[in-house]
Each structure stands twice: as structure tokens, then as C-alpha cells.
Design a protein around this motif. Structure first.
Motif, PDB file in Angstrom:
ATOM      1  N   ILE A   1     -13.063   1.018  -2.297  1.00  0.00           N
ATOM      2  CA  ILE A   1     -11.682   0.944  -1.815  1.00  0.00           C
ATOM      3  C   ILE A   1     -11.569   1.790  -0.547  1.00  0.00           C
ATOM      4  CG2 ILE A   1      -9.291   1.520  -2.346  1.00  0.00           C
ATOM      5  CD1 ILE A   1      -9.944   1.071  -5.287  1.00  0.00           C
ATOM      6  N   LEU A   2     -11.085   1.167   0.534  1.00  0.00           N
ATOM      7  CA  LEU A   2     -11.002   1.823   1.837  1.00  0.00           C
ATOM      8  C   LEU A   2      -9.555   1.954   2.288  1.00  0.00           C
ATOM      9  CD1 LEU A   2     -13.824  -0.248   3.579  1.00  0.00           C
ATOM     10  CD2 LEU A   2     -14.050   2.087   2.744  1.00  0.00           C
ATOM     11  N   ASP A   3      -9.297   3.022   3.051  1.00  0.00           N
ATOM     12  CA  ASP A   3      -7.991   3.220   3.693  1.00  0.00           C
ATOM     13  C   ASP A   3      -6.838   3.067   2.725  1.00  0.00           C
ATOM     14  OD1 ASP A   3      -9.343   3.490   6.138  1.00  0.00           O
ATOM     15  OD2 ASP A   3      -9.327   1.325   6.438  1.00  0.00           O
ATOM     16  N   PHE A   4      -6.987   3.632   1.570  1.00  0.00           N
ATOM     17  CA  PHE A   4      -5.974   3.493   0.516  1.00  0.00           C
ATOM     18  C   PHE A   4      -5.381   4.850   0.235  1.00  0.00           C
ATOM     19  CE2 PHE A   4      -4.671   3.034  -3.997  1.00  0.00           C
ATOM     20  CZ  PHE A   4      -3.886   1.903  -3.878  1.00  0.00           C
ATOM     21  N   THR A   5      -4.065   5.002   0.483  1.00  0.00           N
ATOM     22  CA  THR A   5      -3.405   6.284   0.244  1.00  0.00           C
ATOM     23  C   THR A   5      -2.125   6.044  -0.541  1.00  0.00           C
ATOM     24  OG1 THR A   5      -2.243   6.108   2.339  1.00  0.00           O
ATOM     25  CG2 THR A   5      -4.297   7.350   2.320  1.00  0.00           C
TER      26      THR A   5
ATOM     27  N   THR B   1     -13.927   6.457  -5.046  1.00  0.00           N
ATOM     28  CA  THR B   1     -13.501   5.192  -4.441  1.00  0.00           C
ATOM     29  C   THR B   1     -14.625   4.153  -4.408  1.00  0.00           C
ATOM     30  OG1 THR B   1     -14.028   6.136  -2.272  1.00  0.00           O
ATOM     31  CG2 THR B   1     -11.718   6.242  -3.000  1.00  0.00           C
TER      32      THR B   1
ATOM     33  N   GLY C   1      -4.602  -0.861   2.412  1.00  0.00           N
ATOM     34  CA  GLY C   1      -5.936  -0.610   1.861  1.00  0.00           C
ATOM     35  C   GLY C   1      -6.774  -1.879   1.832  1.00  0.00           C
TER      36      GLY C   1
ATOM     37  N   SER D   1       4.816  -0.337  -0.893  1.00  0.00           N
ATOM     38  CA  SER D   1       3.720   0.211  -1.684  1.00  0.00           C
ATOM     39  C   SER D   1       3.979   0.107  -3.180  1.00  0.00           C
ATOM     40  CB  SER D   1       3.501   1.681  -1.317  1.00  0.00           C
ATOM     41  OG  SER D   1       4.630   2.443  -1.672  1.00  0.00           O
TER      42      SER D   1
END
Length: 459
Positions: A454-458, A367, A348, A328
Motif C-alpha cells: 500500500i503506497l501513499d496512504f494516510t 504496508t 493511496g 476519505s
């Protein structure tokens, strides 16, 4: 002795009838007695697989030990598996002592055989005197309550020690009564090894103060083990309250564990290291104290580097345990030629599509952002943050350093290096998921509206 061992097996539920078990046999007195005892428990109907690791440390003597155990297994009519490992070379390559390298090689070998034959257990010949020696060795090296519990009847899910309830004296008497022969490892007399010094020097000295010192040490280890069960349960409950495990990392809520007792905090750190690293080797009390200082520090952002590629990071309200080189944190850049879906390195997804202006700007999440396709023409460059990046935030008259934006928004340091920055030419028009810029904004004259998300971004 047989009654004591049978009772111990039943008390700790070490075996079930018909189990396949791997029996570690070195050829010494303890393991020879162990094999004979297990073979004699006909009611258990155990399928025994004898394994022997040749450490290649004593030349012909080591080879003779292997031959002896092979013949012994044949007498009992059980399967025999052996392997030779140059432990001297292993200790040099992995920078371990001979004792540590030997132990690592043995357990690796035992585990491989157990897995290949689907054994329920690996049976080890440790007895009460070994337990007493282990307590003293760990005390000398500096161990807490969990370390002083020494060896458990059952550990790591499959390693079992049915002889822990009997002493070396009882084992030797059993061997004499049964007329069993065994091998004597000449290295057991070498006091250059810590365990041998404890066995031959320290315990005899302590017996001058208390002849029953071995019993006292074993009883102490058992009492600590019972206490450890309670403390382990408390630690698990606290871990579940304050911690999360994701993508090979453990995160704690700082505000949660900071109010707990120091002893529990240290146990939580150990649990986190074990979860991510897989073991606690080279993690000392000093390292745990350093982690605690990091947690309680007034600085909201700081980092601690531990041995063997391990990092603990404090980022505002989170304490993160992870290995070095986490994907990351790797810088990246790529180009977008038009609408589509684009994976973000490290996790992401960035999607871009032609869209209509939303009926209301209220409720649009951070997002998601809308841009003027002519004001921010393709190709777009997507890259990670670089010190010195500047943009003009939407709704502000002045430009602002991206670093200052991250500080104002309290974005954790590691996360800052993952956030995608979108450029059209030289112009930064969106700090992805944080704030859009004045450049590329949608106006009344906009003809082509682009929607980015922006999706599934942690972090």
C-alpha cells in the motif's frame, strides 16, 4: 480633513502611485466624500473604478441612487460598474438577515470587479463613527478581543478604509465646504436594523455619560488591534508547532496544545476552522468551548458536529478539523483479478506483483505483505471495514474481531473506515497495512509468491 486622511493613508501604506482601485460608492455622504478625496490626491495618480450595488430593496429610490452614482462617476471621468441583486430574495435563500445578505452581496460584487480589473484595493467609506458603532454591535452580540478590534485600515488583503481617522461630523463639514450633494438612504432611519438602533439610540444615550464616547470606542478598538497583532503572531507560531494542514483538513497534536493556556487553545481552534471552512460565520464561543471539552475529554475517540457541514474529531492523539462528507470516509469495494496497480478510493495505491520470498522477514514494513498465490487465489475483493468482520491473525491460534484489532493498534476511528481489507472468497487474509492473516501465508511449499503493498496512504 484631507491632511488627516493623507496621513492615515501613508501610515498604513494603503496605496502606491498609479494603483488601480475599486471605490464602493452608494451615493451617501460618506462615499461621495471618499470619491472626491481620492480624486483630489493627484500625486497618487490613482486609476479609480466606481462600483455601485443596487440592492433592489427600495424600488424607485434604489434605482435613483444608481442613476445618481452613474452621473457622479461621469463628472469625475472615471469608469462606472453597477449590478442589481435582489437582496430580499438572497436573505431568504441563504437564511441571512437583510443586513448580512446585503453585506455578502456587496463584498462578492466588489471582489469580482477587483479581480476582473486587477485592482490593488477595494476602497470602502467606513469612518470613525462607523468604527464606534461596530465595536458596540460586536459587544452586544458577544465578541472577544479580536472581534472588538472592529474594522482594520486594511483587511482581507485588499479592502482598505482611508476614512477611519475622521468622523461623520468632519465628513459633513467637508461636503458643505466643497458644495457636494449626496443621496440619503431612507432605510438609515429604520431602527429595525441593529446598526441604526445603535446609531440613533444607544450612542446618544452613552454620550449622556461620556460626550466623547465615540473617540473612546475608536481608541479602544485601536489598542485592541495592536494587541491582536501580538496575539496573532503567538497563535501562528503555536499553529506551526502543533498543527498540520493536509487535503482540506487541519490536525493538531492533542498532547501539544492541551498544555497551552486556554486562551491560546481557543485561538488555535478559530484558526483551524477558518483554514478549513473559509470563515467563522455561525461559529460561536459555545462551539469553541465544546471543541475544548472534546480535546480535554478522557475519551480517546469522539466527534463534534458544528454548523454548516463542519466536524471536529478527536482520535487518540489527534484533533482533526474537516468538512462533513470527507471523501476519505466513504465506503468502497472493488475486485482485483491479478497483479497490477489499483487506486484506493479516497487516496493511496495498492500494488500486487509476483515476487520472490524476501531473504529476511525482519524490516518488512506493515504496508507490505507476502501471500501464497494458491492459498489466496484471485479474484480478491478489496473493501472497507464492516462491523462484525473477523479474521485469524498471523501467529495467533484464535480468531479476532477486526474492530478489536483496530482498538488494540489504536487506529483512529475515521481511518478505520478507509483501511482496505483483502478477501479471497469469504476469507479475510490481510487487514491492509495493519496485519496479515494465517490464511494465505507463505510456507515452505508455496510455489507462487505474491507481494502486496500500500503506497501513499494516510489517515
Amino acid at each position: 480633513m484631507l491632511k488627516k486622511v493623507a496621513g492615515f493613508i501613508e501610515e498604513h501604506d494603503l496605496f502606491s502611485p498609479g494603483d488601480t482601485v475599486v471605490v464602493a460608492v452608494s451615493g451617501g455622504a460618506d462615499s461621495v466624500a471618499l470619491l472626491d478625496v481620492l480624486a483630489g490626491f493627484s500625486s497618487l495618480r490613482l486609476r479609480l473604478i466606481v462600483v455601485h450595488l443596487n440592492h433592489c430593496l427600495r424600488g424607485a429610490e434604489s434605482d435613483a441612487d444608481e442613476a445618481f452614482v452613474r452621473e457622479l462617476a461621469g463628472k469625475y471621468g472615471v469608469t462606472f460598474v453597477t449590478q442589481a441583486v435582489d437582496v430580499q430574495d438572497l436573505s431568504k435563500r441563504e437564511k441571512l438577515s437583510l443586513e448580512e445578505a446585503g453585506r455578502a452581496a456587496r463584498y462578492r460584487f466588489f471582489s469580482e470587479i477587483a479581480a476582473s480589473c486587477k485592482a490593488r484595493a477595494v476602497v470602502l467609506a467606513h469612518h470613525a463613527d462607523d468604527q464606534a458603532e461596530t465595536v458596540l454591535m460586536r459587544l452586544l452580540r458577544g465578541a472577544g478581543g479580536s472581534g472588538l478590534c472592529a474594522m482594520a485600515a486594511k483587511s482581507a488583503g485588499m479592502y482598505v478604509r482611508p476614512l477611519l481617522s475622521v468622523t461623520r461630523f468632519e465628513i459633513e463639514a467637508y461636503l458643505r465646504e466643497r458644495g457636494l450633494v449626496f443621496r440619503t438612504d431612507s432605510s438609515n432611519a429604520d431602527v429595525n436594523f441593529l446598526r441604526n438602533r445603535v446609531r440613533h439610540e444607544l450612542i446618544p444615550f452613552l454620550k449622556s455619560y461620556n460626550p466623547a464616547i465615540t473617540d473612546r470606542l475608536v481608541t479602544t478598538a485601536a489598542a485592541l488591534s495592536e494587541d491582536e497583532e501580538i496575539l496573532d503572531k503567538v497563535t501562528t507560531e503555536a499553529f506551526n508547532r502543533f498543527g498540520t494542514v493536509e487535503a482540506g483538513r487541519v490536525k493538531f497534536v492533542v498532547a501539544g496544545i492541551a498544555t497551552e493556556l486556554r486562551g491560546l487553545r481557543l485561538r488555535l481552534y478559530r484558526r483551524a476552522v477558518l483554514q478549513v471552512k473559509g470563515d467563522l460565520t455561525q461559529i460561536s464561543a459555545r462551539h469553541l468551548n465544546d471543541i475544548d471539552s472534546l480535546l480535554l475529554s478522557a475519551s480517546p475517540n469522539s466527534r463534534l458536529v458544528l454548523p454548516e457541514g463542519f466536524t471536529v474529531k478527536r482520535c487518540y492523539g489527534e484533533l482533526t478539523f474537516q468538512k462533513h462528507g470527507d471523501a476519505s470516509s466513504v465506503p468502497y469495494e472493488f475486485f482485483i483479478e491479478g497483479p497490477g496497480s489499483y487506486p484506493i478510493p479516497g487516496g493511496g495505491l495498492l500494488t500486487v506483483e509476483v515476487a520472490a520470498v524476501p531473504e529476511s522477514w525482519d524490516g518488512v514494513p506493515a504496508t507490505v505483505a507476502y501471500f501464497d498465490g494458491d492459498g489466496a487465489p484471485f479474484p480478491w475483493l478489496v473493501r472497507t471495514f464492516i462491523d462484525g468482520d473477523v479474521f485469524s491473525p498471523l501467529g495467533m491460534a484464535r480468531s479476532k474481531k477486526v474492530k478489536k484489532l483496530f482498538i488494540d493498534k489504536k487506529i483512529p476511528l475515521p481511518f478505520r473506515r478507509r483501511i482496505p481489507l483483502l478477501f479471497s472468497g469469504e476469507t479475510l487474509f490481510w487487514v491492509g497495512g495493519v496485519m496479515p492473516a494465517t490464511a494465505g501465508r507463505v510456507t515452505a511449499s508455496t510455489k507462487l509468491v505474491l507481494r502486496a503493498e500500500i503506497l501513499d496512504f494516510t489517515p
